[in-house]
Design an enzyme around this catalytic site. Structure first.
Site, mmCIF file in Angstrom:
data_model
loop_
_atom_site.group_PDB
_atom_site.id
_atom_site.type_symbol
_atom_site.label_atom_id
_atom_site.label_comp_id
_atom_site.label_asym_id
_atom_site.label_seq_id
_atom_site.Cartn_x
_atom_site.Cartn_y
_atom_site.Cartn_z
ATOM 1 N N GLU A 88 0.530 -4.441 7.319
ATOM 2 C CA GLU A 88 1.427 -3.528 8.022
ATOM 3 C C GLU A 88 0.825 -3.020 9.328
ATOM 4 O OE1 GLU A 88 3.872 0.634 7.215
ATOM 5 O OE2 GLU A 88 3.307 -0.662 5.545
ATOM 6 N N LYS A 266 3.917 7.175 -0.181
ATOM 7 C CA LYS A 266 3.759 5.752 0.151
ATOM 8 C C LYS A 266 2.893 5.608 1.388
ATOM 9 C CE LYS A 266 4.956 1.707 2.252
ATOM 10 N NZ LYS A 266 4.720 1.305 3.651
ATOM 11 N N ASP A 282 -8.602 -2.768 -7.904
ATOM 12 C CA ASP A 282 -7.268 -2.954 -8.473
ATOM 13 C C ASP A 282 -6.269 -2.003 -7.810
ATOM 14 O OD1 ASP A 282 -4.995 -3.151 -10.054
ATOM 15 O OD2 ASP A 282 -6.097 -3.261 -11.943
ATOM 16 N N HIS A 380 4.744 2.656 15.690
ATOM 17 C CA HIS A 380 4.820 1.556 14.732
ATOM 18 C C HIS A 380 5.535 0.355 15.350
ATOM 19 C CE1 HIS A 380 5.088 -0.385 10.818
ATOM 20 N NE2 HIS A 380 6.364 -0.631 11.069
#
Length: 427
Positions: A88, A266, A282, A380
């Site tokens: 991202e 998030k 993990d 972004h």
């Protein structure tokens, strides 16, 4: 491969026994892949094919994720460079920018509750669950000996059994007796160690109580392994009281509305998961534990908290469970993960955990600041525009120019990138 041997069904007998190149051919034939796709699957990567084939089942290829370095990070008085693996745009830059803005005020300070993990043993078919609970608790010393005998190496390193809890859980299927064994796993994430202990202990619990044990597995809600990080950003560094107050309002929105909190958290995990992935740990375990922790009050809330200091500056803090390790699993055998861990210079799992928490807080700062000021899309989408330029076929200096043009046009999409590239080349 002859036509009659080409598989037309997903039931491919002995697929796992094939060599990797043979698996690729089987898959390519089944899916009708073009030659360029076949060649792409067969390309080498920075992990040996033989090793990759032994890490998972039915391996056909590897997928590369870019790894960037977050700069400006100062954690507990030590400067660190932090590798982050993510696809991202803007994630790595956001962390570096946030860290730069609090660097002069000391960077990030952290603390940690410990390195303990929990394994659960489910006990069913108990007519007297209260009595069963006590029967298990009475065997604490015996349980400690059983658990520690499962992993003498861990015990030799200072870890091993630490505590015993027995809970009564009411369900539509009846009351269940759930035993928690709490184990200090030291520099390992600890899943294999605690799972082995639970497996070994389960038959004894069944024998002591007369019940039936079923699930024997760790919990990823690692609330005995909670890490905290905090930092202060001066008003001057972030653009004044107006920006500060807007960020506080953004935080309050996230902490009181689960729809906003989901995206807020998030964003935090954008940073955290990128470091977890880069170090071979993990990501799914960390993410599930973090989101469960965010809902521990019965309402899903922000993993961070933000407030104004007595001096009028902006103070942020994060608190969440983080079960990561420096030994075991992919951490031990993946050569790239080992190299990236060497960049971090983390000597213990605790060191790694503290750095990851600081990254999560930094990521949250940058996301909230962008949302509360210019909006998330400006920075972004500027980076995303470069990806679109690549997708349209731009090369070299064309990438930056195509990105600049579609940003100026406020048409940041693949069609606009294709048009801009054609115009550029036409000139």
């Amino acid at each position: 491969m002859t036509e009659d041997k080409i598989p037309r069904t997903s039931r491919i007998s002995g697929f796992h026994k094939l060599a990797v190149d043979e698996r690729i051919e089987q898959v390519a034939a089944f899916a009708g892949l073009a030659d360029d796709h076949r060649r792409q699957l067969a390309l080498p990567s920075n992990i040996d094919t033989h090793l990759a084939d032994h890490m998972i089942e039915n391996m056909v290829t590897t997928i590369a994720i870019p790894v960037g370095i977050a700069t400006n990070m100062r954690v507990d008085g030590r400067d660190v460079l932090v590798p982050m693996a993510t696809e991202e745009s803007s994630v790595v830059a956001a962390v570096g920018n946030a860290a730069r803005q609090c660097y002069e005020s000391g960077g990030f300070a952290t603390s940690m509750s410990g390195t303990e993990m929990i394994a659960q043993i489910q006990l069913l078919d108990i007519p007297d669950p209260v009595r069963a609970r006590l029967l298990v608790l009475e065997r604490r010393e015996e349980i400690e000996n059983i658990c520690n005998a499962c992993d003498p190496v861990l015990v030799g390193l200072g870890g091993g059994f630490r505590d015993l809890e027995v809970r009564l859980v009411d369900t539509p299927a009846g009351r269940m007796v759930i035993t928690h064994i709490v184990v200090d796993t030291r520099d390992a994430m600890g899943a294999n160690a605690v799972n082995s202990m639970a497996e070994r202990l389960a038959p004894d619990i069944a024998a002591w109580t007369g019940g039936r044990t079923l699930l024997r597995i760790l919990s990823n809600l690692a609330d005995r392994r909670v890490v905290r990080a905090r930092a202060t950003w001066t008003c001057d560094a972030i653009g004044g009281t107006r920006v500060r107050d807007a960020m506080i309002d953004a935080y309050q929105f996230a902490d009181n509305d689960p729809y906003r909190a989901a995206t807020h958290n998030k964003g935090i995990m954008n940073g955290i998961s990128a470091v977890v992935l880069a170090t071979g740990n993990d990501t799914r375990a960390v993410e599930s534990g973090a989101h469960a922790f965010a809902a521990r009050t019965g309402r899903y809330r922000s993993l961070t908290s933000w407030e104004v200091t007595a001096g009028g500056d902006l103070a942020g803090a994060i608190e969440l469970p983080l079960a990561v390790g420096l030994v075991g699993g992919a951490v031990k055998i993946h050569p790239t993960a080992r190299a990236l861990l060497a960049i971090l210079q983390a000597e213990t799992a605790s060191d790694l955990t503290r750095i990851i928490a600081a990254v999560g807080l930094a990521q949250n700062f940058s996301a909230m600041k962008a949302l509360a000021t210019e909006g998330i899309q400006r920075g972004h989408m500027a980076l995303h525009a470069q990806n679109l330029a690549f997708a349209a076929g731009a090369v070299g200096n064309e990438v930056g120019e195509v990105a600049r043009r579609i940003i100026a046009q406020r048409s940041i999409n693949e069609a606009a990138a294709g048009t801009a590239l054609a115009e550029l080349r036409g000139q």
